[in-house]
Motif scaffolding. Structure first.
Motif, PDB file in Angstrom:
ATOM      1  N   CYS A 193     -82.198  -2.959  51.104  1.00 16.20           N
ATOM      2  CA  CYS A 193     -82.009  -3.077  52.557  1.00 16.20           C
ATOM      3  C   CYS A 193     -82.318  -1.750  53.239  1.00 16.20           C
ATOM      4  CB  CYS A 193     -80.581  -3.503  52.878  1.00 16.20           C
ATOM      5  SG  CYS A 193     -80.186  -5.222  52.481  1.00 16.20           S
ATOM      6  N   GLU A 194     -81.818  -0.652  52.660  1.00 18.36           N
ATOM      7  CA  GLU A 194     -82.048   0.671  53.233  1.00 18.36           C
ATOM      8  C   GLU A 194     -83.520   1.047  53.226  1.00 18.36           C
ATOM      9  OE1 GLU A 194     -79.545   3.023  50.787  1.00 18.36           O
ATOM     10  OE2 GLU A 194     -77.676   2.361  51.769  1.00 18.36           O
ATOM     11  N   LYS A 195     -84.272   0.529  52.232  1.00 17.46           N
ATOM     12  CA  LYS A 195     -85.706   0.802  52.139  1.00 17.46           C
ATOM     13  C   LYS A 195     -86.532  -0.132  53.020  1.00 17.46           C
ATOM     14  CE  LYS A 195     -85.838   2.692  47.416  1.00 17.46           C
ATOM     15  NZ  LYS A 195     -86.386   2.484  46.046  1.00 17.46           N
TER      16      LYS A 195
ATOM     17  N   GLY B 234     -69.138  -3.066  60.870  1.00 17.32           N
ATOM     18  CA  GLY B 234     -68.412  -2.501  59.742  1.00 17.32           C
ATOM     19  C   GLY B 234     -69.307  -1.901  58.680  1.00 17.32           C
ATOM     20  N   GLY B 235     -70.628  -1.921  58.901  1.00 17.79           N
ATOM     21  CA  GLY B 235     -71.561  -1.321  57.960  1.00 17.79           C
ATOM     22  C   GLY B 235     -72.001  -2.232  56.828  1.00 17.79           C
ATOM     23  N   HIS B 236     -71.700  -3.538  56.934  1.00 22.71           N
ATOM     24  CA  HIS B 236     -72.074  -4.476  55.880  1.00 22.71           C
ATOM     25  C   HIS B 236     -73.438  -5.099  56.201  1.00 22.71           C
ATOM     26  CE1 HIS B 236     -68.042  -4.068  54.336  1.00 22.71           C
ATOM     27  NE2 HIS B 236     -67.546  -4.406  55.513  1.00 22.71           N
ATOM     28  N   TRP B 237     -74.300  -5.164  55.186  1.00 22.42           N
ATOM     29  CA  TRP B 237     -75.637  -5.715  55.382  1.00 22.42           C
ATOM     30  C   TRP B 237     -75.601  -7.236  55.426  1.00 22.42           C
ATOM     31  CZ3 TRP B 237     -79.915  -3.235  56.754  1.00 22.42           C
ATOM     32  CH2 TRP B 237     -79.976  -1.852  56.557  1.00 22.42           C
TER      33      TRP B 237
ATOM     34  N   VAL C  86     -77.245 -14.049  54.507  1.00 22.85           N
ATOM     35  CA  VAL C  86     -76.330 -13.976  53.374  1.00 22.85           C
ATOM     36  C   VAL C  86     -75.832 -12.547  53.235  1.00 22.85           C
ATOM     37  CG1 VAL C  86     -77.416 -15.863  52.108  1.00 22.85           C
ATOM     38  CG2 VAL C  86     -78.218 -13.536  51.740  1.00 22.85           C
ATOM     39  N   THR C  87     -74.715 -12.372  52.531  1.00 25.99           N
ATOM     40  CA  THR C  87     -74.177 -11.044  52.268  1.00 25.99           C
ATOM     41  C   THR C  87     -74.945 -10.394  51.120  1.00 25.99           C
ATOM     42  OG1 THR C  87     -72.571 -11.845  50.657  1.00 25.99           O
ATOM     43  CG2 THR C  87     -71.906 -11.858  52.972  1.00 25.99           C
ATOM     44  N   THR C  88     -74.711  -9.099  50.912  1.00 26.65           N
ATOM     45  CA  THR C  88     -75.377  -8.410  49.803  1.00 26.65           C
ATOM     46  C   THR C  88     -74.911  -8.975  48.465  1.00 26.65           C
ATOM     47  OG1 THR C  88     -73.681  -6.669  49.911  1.00 26.65           O
ATOM     48  CG2 THR C  88     -75.766  -6.271  51.067  1.00 26.65           C
ATOM     49  N   LYS C  89     -73.642  -9.371  48.389  1.00 30.38           N
ATOM     50  CA  LYS C  89     -73.116  -9.943  47.149  1.00 30.38           C
ATOM     51  C   LYS C  89     -73.812 -11.259  46.829  1.00 30.38           C
ATOM     52  CE  LYS C  89     -68.831 -11.419  44.885  1.00 30.38           C
ATOM     53  NZ  LYS C  89     -67.352 -11.553  45.044  1.00 30.38           N
TER      54      LYS C  89
ATOM     55  N   GLN D  10     -75.403  -3.187  44.520  1.00 30.63           N
ATOM     56  CA  GLN D  10     -75.918  -1.866  44.871  1.00 30.63           C
ATOM     57  C   GLN D  10     -77.432  -1.871  45.027  1.00 30.63           C
ATOM     58  OE1 GLN D  10     -74.980   1.161  42.015  1.00 30.63           O
ATOM     59  NE2 GLN D  10     -75.757   2.834  43.253  1.00 30.63           N
ATOM     60  N   THR D  11     -78.117  -2.630  44.159  1.00 34.66           N
ATOM     61  CA  THR D  11     -79.579  -2.732  44.251  1.00 34.66           C
ATOM     62  C   THR D  11     -79.989  -3.395  45.560  1.00 34.66           C
ATOM     63  OG1 THR D  11     -79.859  -2.819  41.850  1.00 34.66           O
ATOM     64  CG2 THR D  11     -81.641  -3.721  43.181  1.00 34.66           C
ATOM     65  N   ILE D  12     -79.298  -4.452  45.954  1.00 38.95           N
ATOM     66  CA  ILE D  12     -79.601  -5.144  47.217  1.00 38.95           C
ATOM     67  C   ILE D  12     -79.414  -4.203  48.393  1.00 38.95           C
ATOM     68  CG2 ILE D  12     -78.842  -6.963  48.788  1.00 38.95           C
ATOM     69  CD1 ILE D  12     -80.451  -8.039  46.489  1.00 38.95           C
ATOM     70  N   ARG D  13     -78.315  -3.440  48.386  1.00 36.83           N
ATOM     71  CA  ARG D  13     -78.084  -2.499  49.487  1.00 36.83           C
ATOM     72  C   ARG D  13     -79.186  -1.447  49.543  1.00 36.83           C
ATOM     73  NH1 ARG D  13     -72.717  -2.779  47.605  1.00 36.83           N
ATOM     74  NH2 ARG D  13     -72.881  -0.699  46.648  1.00 36.83           N
TER      75      ARG D  13
END
Length: 232
Positions: free
Chosen positions: A170-172, A183-186, A150-153, A164-167
């Motif tokens: 993901c980074e953590k 394209g940099g999308h999670w 699924v997308t971050t949205k 923003q919290t989901i992203r």
């Protein structure tokens, strides 16, 4: 683009050095196994404690340990200097020298290095396969409610938090196997989310209605708390 962070824990190396000086070779080997596991996994390999030998009878040489610690410090300095090529080259030497302390023969070392390479290739192929599904010409028609990612949205709707919290999660590394597209999308594996998108969308509509009712009564809505999550 896929990047891996080189991981060298100098605190563990200090423990190894102290144990070797005290002639506690078996304990030193156990710490070395942890060091090897961390280093290999940090470059994209997949190694567990059970993949490493359990019965190691050779003593660990203090001079060799000192040399490897010196090499580890060089790698850390190169990483800080953003000299990725040189750091990568020394990291290959570092991993080989560490695993050489754990295996009884060079043949065993070479076989283990091959297994590491296979695990990295396998992981990269899985990531590329997942990414190709997202980038197909008819990607707009993909039904994420039925897919594995699924997308971050969409994850934000399911989790009841902001995009923003989901992203940030993901980074953590809170979502194992999550990856970024070209394209940099999670993209987040659906299996780590506790409900379906349909259910979350219905709940989200209900929560918006409740927020509106709350705002009408007290003039404000409750903000989202910046919470953290753990998955078992």
């Amino acid at each position: 683009m896929y990047e891996y962070k080189l991981q060298i824990n100098m605190g563990l190396w200090k423990s190894v050095y102290v144990l070797v000086q005290g002639q506690h070779h078996e304990e030193a080997i156990e710490v070395l196994k942890t060091i090897a596991q961390q280093a290999i996994n940090s470059i994209g390999g997949q190694v567990s404690a059970t993949d490493l030998p359990s019965n190691i009878h050779s003593k660990v040489d203090e001079v060799e340990i000192t040399d490897i610690i010196s090499l580890a410090k060089q790698i850390n300095e190169l990483v800080l200097q953003k000299n990725q090529m040189k750091a990568s080259s020394l990291m290959a030497d570092y991993i080989e020298r560490v695993i050489s302390l754990l295996f009884s023969s060079q043949a065993d070392v070479e076989n283990f290095k091959r297994e590491i390479l296979i695990s990295i290739i396998h992981k990269r192929m899985k990531e590329q396969s997942a990414a190709s599904l997202i980038h197909e010409p008819n990607a707009q028609a993909v039904d994420y409610k039925e897919s594995e990612y699924v997308t971050t949205k969409e994850a934000a709707i399911i989790g009841g938090v902001t995009d923003q919290t989901i992203r940030r999660w993901c980074e953590k590394g809170k979502f194992p196997e999550a990856f970024q597209t070209d394209g940099g999308h999670w993209r987040i594996p659906q299996k780590y989310l506790k409900t379906s998108l349909n259910q979350a969308e219905s709940a989200d509509k209900w929560m918006r209605k409740l927020d509106n009712q709350t705002k009408n009564h007290i003039g404000e809505v409750v903000d989202e708390f910046d919470i953290d999550i753990e998955y078992s």
